[in-house]
Scaffold this motif. Structure first.
Motif, PDB file in Angstrom:
ATOM      1  N   PHE A 139     -83.179  32.405  20.237  1.00 38.62           N
ATOM      2  CA  PHE A 139     -82.365  32.781  19.087  1.00 38.62           C
ATOM      3  C   PHE A 139     -80.934  33.084  19.541  1.00 38.62           C
ATOM      4  CE2 PHE A 139     -80.494  35.958  16.299  1.00 38.62           C
ATOM      5  CZ  PHE A 139     -80.753  35.452  15.042  1.00 38.62           C
ATOM      6  N   LEU A 140     -80.813  33.860  20.622  1.00 40.75           N
ATOM      7  CA  LEU A 140     -79.483  34.215  21.134  1.00 40.75           C
ATOM      8  C   LEU A 140     -78.735  32.976  21.610  1.00 40.75           C
ATOM      9  CD1 LEU A 140     -80.362  37.494  23.069  1.00 40.75           C
ATOM     10  CD2 LEU A 140     -79.121  37.284  20.901  1.00 40.75           C
ATOM     11  N   ALA A 141     -79.456  32.068  22.248  1.00 37.32           N
ATOM     12  CA  ALA A 141     -78.821  30.837  22.735  1.00 37.32           C
ATOM     13  C   ALA A 141     -78.325  29.986  21.569  1.00 37.32           C
ATOM     14  CB  ALA A 141     -79.809  30.042  23.587  1.00 37.32           C
ATOM     15  N   VAL A 161     -71.895  40.929   4.959  1.00 39.26           N
ATOM     16  CA  VAL A 161     -72.219  40.225   6.194  1.00 39.26           C
ATOM     17  C   VAL A 161     -71.107  39.222   6.461  1.00 39.26           C
ATOM     18  CG1 VAL A 161     -73.963  38.855   7.394  1.00 39.26           C
ATOM     19  CG2 VAL A 161     -74.655  40.445   5.590  1.00 39.26           C
ATOM     20  N   GLN A 162     -70.463  39.370   7.621  1.00 36.59           N
ATOM     21  CA  GLN A 162     -69.329  38.502   7.948  1.00 36.59           C
ATOM     22  C   GLN A 162     -69.808  37.220   8.642  1.00 36.59           C
ATOM     23  OE1 GLN A 162     -66.356  39.411   6.854  1.00 36.59           O
ATOM     24  NE2 GLN A 162     -67.029  41.452   6.219  1.00 36.59           N
ATOM     25  N   ALA A 163     -68.966  36.207   8.574  1.00 37.16           N
ATOM     26  CA  ALA A 163     -69.308  34.926   9.205  1.00 37.16           C
ATOM     27  C   ALA A 163     -69.591  35.121  10.688  1.00 37.16           C
ATOM     28  CB  ALA A 163     -68.168  33.932   9.008  1.00 37.16           C
ATOM     29  N   GLY A 164     -70.644  34.517  11.165  1.00 32.72           N
ATOM     30  CA  GLY A 164     -70.964  34.521  12.584  1.00 32.72           C
ATOM     31  C   GLY A 164     -71.751  35.717  13.055  1.00 32.72           C
ATOM     32  N   PRO A 211     -77.183  24.780   7.184  1.00 29.50           N
ATOM     33  CA  PRO A 211     -76.885  25.820   6.199  1.00 29.50           C
ATOM     34  C   PRO A 211     -75.837  26.790   6.730  1.00 29.50           C
ATOM     35  CG  PRO A 211     -78.908  26.352   7.321  1.00 29.50           C
ATOM     36  CD  PRO A 211     -78.489  25.003   7.830  1.00 29.50           C
ATOM     37  N   SER A 212     -75.133  27.451   5.819  1.00 28.71           N
ATOM     38  CA  SER A 212     -74.102  28.369   6.289  1.00 28.71           C
ATOM     39  C   SER A 212     -74.700  29.732   6.643  1.00 28.71           C
ATOM     40  CB  SER A 212     -72.999  28.522   5.249  1.00 28.71           C
ATOM     41  OG  SER A 212     -73.539  29.008   4.050  1.00 28.71           O
ATOM     42  N   VAL A 213     -75.854  30.043   6.102  1.00 27.95           N
ATOM     43  CA  VAL A 213     -76.507  31.315   6.400  1.00 27.95           C
ATOM     44  C   VAL A 213     -77.980  31.054   6.719  1.00 27.95           C
ATOM     45  CG1 VAL A 213     -76.956  33.664   5.576  1.00 27.95           C
ATOM     46  CG2 VAL A 213     -75.095  32.352   4.579  1.00 27.95           C
ATOM     47  N   LEU A 214     -78.507  31.812   7.667  1.00 28.20           N
ATOM     48  CA  LEU A 214     -79.927  31.718   7.979  1.00 28.20           C
ATOM     49  C   LEU A 214     -80.582  33.063   7.708  1.00 28.20           C
ATOM     50  CD1 LEU A 214     -79.595  29.856  11.355  1.00 28.20           C
ATOM     51  CD2 LEU A 214     -80.872  29.000   9.397  1.00 28.20           C
ATOM     52  N   LEU A 215     -81.746  33.016   7.061  1.00 27.32           N
ATOM     53  CA  LEU A 215     -82.505  34.235   6.798  1.00 27.32           C
ATOM     54  C   LEU A 215     -83.778  34.216   7.626  1.00 27.32           C
ATOM     55  CD1 LEU A 215     -82.296  34.286   2.887  1.00 27.32           C
ATOM     56  CD2 LEU A 215     -80.673  35.259   4.533  1.00 27.32           C
ATOM     57  N   PHE A 216     -84.071  35.311   8.283  1.00 21.66           N
ATOM     58  CA  PHE A 216     -85.282  35.397   9.096  1.00 21.66           C
ATOM     59  C   PHE A 216     -86.104  36.594   8.630  1.00 21.66           C
ATOM     60  CE2 PHE A 216     -82.196  33.200  11.690  1.00 21.66           C
ATOM     61  CZ  PHE A 216     -82.929  32.256  12.392  1.00 21.66           C
ATOM     62  N   ASP A 217     -87.333  36.363   8.219  1.00 21.17           N
ATOM     63  CA  ASP A 217     -88.183  37.461   7.765  1.00 21.17           C
ATOM     64  C   ASP A 217     -89.286  37.705   8.790  1.00 21.17           C
ATOM     65  OD1 ASP A 217     -89.459  39.426   6.414  1.00 21.17           O
ATOM     66  OD2 ASP A 217     -89.969  38.233   4.644  1.00 21.17           O
ATOM     67  N   GLU A 218     -89.056  38.637   9.688  1.00 26.70           N
ATOM     68  CA  GLU A 218     -89.983  38.946  10.779  1.00 26.70           C
ATOM     69  C   GLU A 218     -90.564  37.671  11.389  1.00 26.70           C
ATOM     70  OE1 GLU A 218     -92.609  42.185  10.348  1.00 26.70           O
ATOM     71  OE2 GLU A 218     -91.474  43.094   8.714  1.00 26.70           O
ATOM     72  N   LEU A 243     -74.279  27.682  18.046  1.00 26.13           N
ATOM     73  CA  LEU A 243     -74.001  27.261  16.669  1.00 26.13           C
ATOM     74  C   LEU A 243     -73.124  28.238  15.899  1.00 26.13           C
ATOM     75  CD1 LEU A 243     -77.632  26.153  15.707  1.00 26.13           C
ATOM     76  CD2 LEU A 243     -75.797  24.698  16.585  1.00 26.13           C
ATOM     77  N   GLY A 244     -73.126  29.503  16.322  1.00 24.62           N
ATOM     78  CA  GLY A 244     -72.304  30.507  15.653  1.00 24.62           C
ATOM     79  C   GLY A 244     -72.661  30.735  14.194  1.00 24.62           C
ATOM     80  N   LYS A 245     -73.953  30.555  13.859  1.00 23.34           N
ATOM     81  CA  LYS A 245     -74.376  30.720  12.462  1.00 23.34           C
ATOM     82  C   LYS A 245     -74.422  32.196  12.053  1.00 23.34           C
ATOM     83  CE  LYS A 245     -75.703  26.481  11.344  1.00 23.34           C
ATOM     84  NZ  LYS A 245     -74.872  25.756  10.406  1.00 23.34           N
ATOM     85  N   THR A 246     -74.193  32.423  10.785  1.00 17.88           N
ATOM     86  CA  THR A 246     -74.404  33.742  10.212  1.00 17.88           C
ATOM     87  C   THR A 246     -75.894  33.916   9.969  1.00 17.88           C
ATOM     88  OG1 THR A 246     -72.346  33.375   9.033  1.00 17.88           O
ATOM     89  CG2 THR A 246     -73.673  35.270   8.338  1.00 17.88           C
TER      90      THR A 246
END
Lengths: 248, 204
Positions: A181-183, A27-30, A157-164, A188-191
């Motif tokens: 989420f898209l906005a 998984v790449q940045a952003g 955080p540098s990565v965000l995890l979303f579980d349903e 923020l350009g988060k991964t």
């Protein structure tokens, strides 16, 4: 550029049952990688390996180039934001305290936590003056989910995890949350790694879709490529989009 | 009512309260940590709960009797009485501590861990506050029963309001029995009311 998260032949096995079988993926940045699959396909297991809630029984998962097993487990988790369907807000904390949780654990000073919490609540579309002092039980499902996202973002955080995360809200609210989420991603350009079984949601949010089937990676593609996929499992998912109301 | 009886009621009531307070303090100090422990070590659960259960099933008068020949904690007097009361009070506190903690929403626990809480933070910032009402309910039940059971402590020289009751039974004197029973009942009602109020106040 080195990937932010990398699965290297990561497997998870309980007894003789392979929940996840040798997943290799980076998984790449952003980017927003969506793990798409049916119930029991191993997508949530894969997600939980990233922040160390589960450890691979074989292979490795690397975060910022370091295997999750080599990270300090508490540091790793504070480094990664996590949003689940049930949200898991603390019922005995106000909204402001819920959002400020990780900064407080990280011992930020109070004024900094305050301003961070206010900024985050505004960012997810909740007025801090109106909602900050309320308790989770006093909010609607959609509002609680926004608080969940704000809490996950709190310590940057540098990565965000979303579980349903949007699975339990009504379709209108869900669309609202998806747009947000898209906005947020644009701002923020988060991964992010996002687990869902909803193909429409996957196509809407993903920069890449990883289709999991029975614990193995079936197909990996951009949403545009995914629409053209020929594989059985991908077609099975795409069929969900085709159904139309009969016109007499 | 003569002034001798009145002053004896005051004295024995204070003794009774001391017995109950000491027993409850020790029981809470033992049962709450033990209750937390068995949420972490499921294998110990049947042993710890089993012990507390057995203590509860022994008739109270017999338990006081059993303790008399035991060295260190036994003998005649207050110490033995307190030990017996502690053994009686363990089960409700232990069970409610366990049930309260295990009853915390798994999603809340998972998100606490995923936010990077340490085991200690999970316990003190999340599990204990959310279990507090249930634990308090256990303490309330234990306190009320201990106030009643403490009356039997007089049988082994533990003092308290039971002194009146046993004396009243021996001399077939209803006044003496009432002099013990009425204050004991009042203490029990007051304790129940006060702890109930505390329970409701907790978290709005």
């Amino acid at each position: 550029m080195s990937p932010v998260v990398e699965f290297r032949a990561a497997s998870y096995r309980i007894g003789t049952r392979d929940i996840l079988n040798s997943l290799t993926l980076s998984v790449q940045a952003g980017e927003t990688l969506v793990l798409l699959g049916r119930s029991g396909s191993g997508k949530t297991t894969a997600l939980k390996m990233v922040n160390g809630l589960l450890s691979p029984t074989a292979g490795q998962v690397l975060v910022d180039g370091v295997p999750t097993t080599a990270w300090d487990p508490v540091k790793l988790k504070r480094h990664i934001g996590y949003v689940i369907q049930e949200i898991g807000l603390f019922p005995h904390y106000t909204i402001a305290r819920n959002v400020g949780l990780v900064p407080r654990l990280e011992k930020w000073d109070e004024p900094r936590i305050q301003s961070r919490v206010d900024a985050l609540l505004r960012q997810v579309g909740l007025d801090p003056a109106q909602f900050g002092a309320r308790y989770p039980a006093q909010l609607s499902g959609g509002q609680r989910q926004r608080v969940g996202v704000a809490r996950a973002l709190a310590a940057d955080p540098s990565v965000l995890l979303f579980d349903e995360p949007f699975g339990a809200v009504d379709p209108v609210t869900r669309l609202d949350l998806q747009k947000q989420f898209l906005a947020l991603r644009r701002d923020l350009g988060k991964t992010a790694i996002f687990v869902t079984h909803d193909v429409r949601e996957a196509l809407m949010l993903a920069t890449r879709i990883a289709l999991l089937h029975d614990g193995t990676l079936d197909f990996l593609a951009t949403p545009r490529q995914f629409l053209e996929a020929k594989g059985d499992e991908a077609r099975a998912f795409l069929e969900c989009l085709d159904w139309k109301v009969d016109t007499p | 009512m003569n002034s001798d009886l009145a002053s004896e009621i005051v004295q024995l009531t204070l003794e009774h309260l001391t017995l109950v307070a000491a027993a409850m303090a020790i029981a809470i100090a033992l049962a709450v940590p033990a209750g937390i422990l068995i949420t972490r070590r499921a294998a110990w659960r049947p042993w710890v709960l089993g012990f507390a259960n057995v203590m509860q099933t022994i008739p109270s008068l017999a338990l006081f009797g059993f303790l008399i020949p035991v060295p260190l904690i036994g003998g005649i007097g207050k110490r033995t009485a307190i030990v017996a009361l502690v053994l009686y009070a363990l089960l409700p506190i232990l069970r409610n501590t366990m049930v309260g903690i295990l009853g915390v929403d798994p999603a809340v626990r998972e998100s606490a861990v995923a936010m990077g809480m340490t085991g200690r933070q999970l316990l003190f910032l999340v599990e204990m506050p959310l279990a507090a009402r249930t634990i308090l309910a256990g303490i309330r039940v234990a306190t009320v029963t201990t106030i009643g059971t403490a009356a039997i402590a007089a049988a082994i020289g533990g003092g308290g309001l039971g002194v009146f009751i046993f004396r009243g039974i021996a001399s077939v004197d209803t006044t003496q029995i009432l002099a013990g029973a009425v204050p004991a009942a009042c203490i029990a009602l007051a304790a129940d009311g006060a702890l109930g109020l505390l329970e409701r106040r907790w978290r709005n």
